[in-house]
Write an enzyme that holds these catalytic residues in place. Structure first.
Site, mmCIF file in Angstrom:
data_model
loop_
_atom_site.group_PDB
_atom_site.id
_atom_site.type_symbol
_atom_site.label_atom_id
_atom_site.label_comp_id
_atom_site.label_asym_id
_atom_site.label_seq_id
_atom_site.Cartn_x
_atom_site.Cartn_y
_atom_site.Cartn_z
ATOM 1 N N CYS A 95 1.780 7.243 5.242
ATOM 2 C CA CYS A 95 0.322 7.139 5.239
ATOM 3 C C CYS A 95 -0.125 7.044 6.678
ATOM 4 C CB CYS A 95 -0.135 5.939 4.402
ATOM 5 S SG CYS A 95 0.450 4.346 4.999
ATOM 6 N N ALA A 96 -1.226 6.399 6.943
ATOM 7 C CA ALA A 96 -1.757 6.374 8.301
ATOM 8 C C ALA A 96 -0.914 5.527 9.242
ATOM 9 C CB ALA A 96 -3.190 5.853 8.291
#
Length: 631
Positions: A29-30
């Site tokens: 994810c980020a």
């Protein structure tokens, strides 16, 4: 983290979690590398946490989460070079929404987005060069003109090469392999095969050739298919030969496949359409003119217009005039008029900056690509209005028997080529109607769009904190060496330490705050460049003009929703101004799925700054100063 070797970090993580055989799946994810392990007891968590570049490790939701921060995409990419992982569905483009046609428009628009400014500049260059030759300022036979014409036309001629790069980024495939495929389509000998008029075969299989220069859809389709092929090859090929055999097989398979399928499909479709319209001209010129005027830009979009070129050339060679060309003038100028209306009507300064020069190049040189792909098509209504107006204008032009006595690009400057055949007055009337209708409909009913800065809050918006200066919609302000980071969403402020996520609440990702959103609009807190825009729509990284790196993370563990309930409004590499819309979320869906919708905003390079402190509390309106950053 500048001294961290990401390749070594990826290898160390792989080893310390039990090796590749202990990993069932990997994504990111980020901020986190998310691994699904077969046996978590085989992972040496303490050793992983001590690796340079790793912030912490979390084990939740059946995932082994290695928190790395902003550089997680780099580590994930390095992981892909030494294992079968590193290619997943978590790319950085927003998922297309809506029906099939809307998804198609979204894909094409996003692929054109990175090259819009060069397209606009080249289009304007072509317009001025065309004007210069029309008025005799430049001799079209001398070498100066040849050089200038090449400079103005190169981007359009080699458009498939440029689209190969942007499409490869969109479909997450190797951009240099994509360029090799595109380069083949516009290679001089391939172009020559298409224009020679002789039978062409590949390994004994007949090839139906088309002209791929300036084409759009063939390379986009080819790169889309290349992505599936590459991902398959990366999974099945042994590691020892994977790096060179994947591009080799991709080129060897995709080039013939494209030439054997896209070329014939496009050619047969364009020949059928052009032949049908030519036949209609004999008994219903107005209908044929309406079809040409209304659908010409659609034909261009799909590359079907090439089927008309031989017919137009034959008309000119045998009769000295081309009836097919007359309806194209209203078709092109109607789209240019719609662009002009957008330039005058849109609240978005960025859109106006594209629309104005695109309208000029459309009117003067008949070059509509920058405006079609950057303005009319993404906004949809201007494109539709242009089609309707072009159909009406084309019908009027065809009724008068208007025709061109030369092969020209339809534009204001090429009108003299239509003056000597048929009714020039009806051609001008049809063109004027098309321009007036497209402009008026777009100006009155076209989308206004949001302003580049957030709108002034209404009386129903939350009231800013008393000690915070209302500055909704402003760009990140600078006071001495202090930068104001704005609230990305309206709602109740939460101290970062109270955010129910250990990685953020511990401050490992940097200083910041949380906001419990009251609506579904998420806005940019600073002006800068989007460095990360997750496909799932739940996280965005922005580097401000002052070097402040801000992460906006929507919800806790919402990556698990795989984009459901999230609609992104930006892509990686795009510039945004503070207050621009980043995403729209469905809070009901997030809460129904059992996730916390608290939106977290942290400055990820806090350690490089003097101080990062909250500047507001309580209920906030989006766009008010929320963090005070001292550089």
């Amino acid at each position: 983290m500048a001294s961290v070797s990401y390749r070594s970090l990826a290898a160390d993580i792989l080893e310390k979690v039990g090796g590749e055989e202990n990993i069932m799946g990997a994504t990111h994810c980020a901020t986190r590398l998310r691994l699904k392990l077969r046996d978590e007891s085989k992972a040496d968590t303490a050793a992983v946490e001590n690796l340079p570049g790793v912030l912490t490790v979390m084990q939740a939701g059946g995932q082994y989460q290695v928190v790395i921060g902003n550089e997680v995409p780099t580590v994930f990419a390095e992981l892909g070079k030494i294992s079968r992982f590193g290619k997943d569905d978590t790319n950085e483009e927003a998922p297309a929404q809506g029906n099939l046609f809307n998804r198609f428009i979204d894909v094409v628009s996003s692929i054109f987005s990175p090259i819009l400014w060069p397209l606009a500049g080249a289009g304007l260059f072509k317009a001025f060069l065309s004007m210069a030759t029309t008025f005799g300022w430049v001799d079209a036979t001398n070498q100066t003109y040849v050089i200038l014409s090449a400079a103005a036309d190169a981007l359009f001629y080699f458009l498939p090469l440029f689209l190969a790069i942007t499409a490869a980024r969109r479909f997450k495939t190797n951009q240099f392999t994509s360029m090799a495929i595109a380069g083949t389509l516009v290679y001089p000998s391939i172009v020559a095969l298409g224009t020679a008029g002789e039978p062409v075969a590949f390994a004994g299989i007949p090839l139906v050739m088309m002209n791929y220069t300036s084409s759009v859809i063939p390379i986009i389709v080819a790169v889309w298919l290349q992505g599936y092929l590459e991902r398959f090859l990366l999974k099945v090929l042994p590691a020892a030969i994977r790096n060179f055999m994947t591009p080799l097989l991709s080129i060897v398979l995709m080039v013939p496949l494209t030439l054997l399928t896209v070329g014939p499909l496009t050619t047969f479709a364009s020949q059928g359409i052009s032949g049908g319209i030519t036949a209609i001209f004999t008994f219903a010129p107005w209908l044929a003119g309406a079809i040409m005027g209304g659908l010409w830009q659609v034909f261009v979009l799909f590359g079907l217009h090439w089927g008309f070129v031989p017919i137009m050339a034959n008309e000119l060679a045998t009769g000295g005039q081309s009836l097919l060309m007359a309806p194209l003038v209203p078709a092109v100028l109607a789209q240019a008029a719609a662009m002009l209306a957008v330039a005058l009507r849109s609240r978005s300064a960025k859109r106006r900056e594209v629309a104005a020069p695109a309208a000029l190049s459309g009117f003067l040189a008949g070059v509509t690509e920058p405006g079609i792909y950057g303005v009319n098509l993404p906004l949809k209504k201007p494109f539709y209005f242009g089609i309707a107006a072009g159909a009406i204008g084309g019908a009027v032009a065809a009724i008068g028997g208007s025709a061109s006595n030369a092969f020209v690009f339809p534009s204001l400057l090429s009108l003299p080529a239509f003056a000597s055949v048929g009714s020039f007055a009806l051609l001008l009337t049809g063109t004027g109607l098309a321009v007036a209708i497209a402009f008026t409909l777009t100006f009155l009913f076209g989308p206004r769009e949001q302003a580049d800065a957030a709108a002034i809050p209404s009386v129903n918006d939350p009231v800013p904190a008393p000690d915070a200066e209302p500055s909704v919609g402003q760009t990140a302000g600078v006071t001495a060496r202090n930068i104001q980071v704005l609230a990305p969403v309206s709602g109740a402020a939460v101290a970062l330490s109270d955010v129910p996520d250990r990685v953020f609440s511990s401050g490992a990702m940097g200083a910041g705050m949380g906001i419990i959103p009251e609506d579904g609009k998420i806005y940019a807190p600073v002006s800068g460049i989007i460095q990360a825009a997750m496909k799932t729509g739940h996280a965005y990284g922005i580097k401000s003009d002052d070097g402040v790196e801000v992460l906006v993370h929507i919800g806790i563990d919402t990556v698990q929703m795989k984009g459901e309930g999230f609609e992104s409004a930006v892509i990686r590499g795009q510039r945004v101004e503070a207050g621009d819309l980043l995403a729209t979320i469905d809070r009901g869906k997030i809460e129904a799925a059992g996730y916390d919708s608290t939106t977290i905003m942290v400055v990820t390079n806090t350690k490089e700054l003097t101080a990062v402190l909250p500047s507001a509390e309580g209920r906030l309106a989006h766009g008010v100063p929320a963090l005070d950053v001292e550089l």
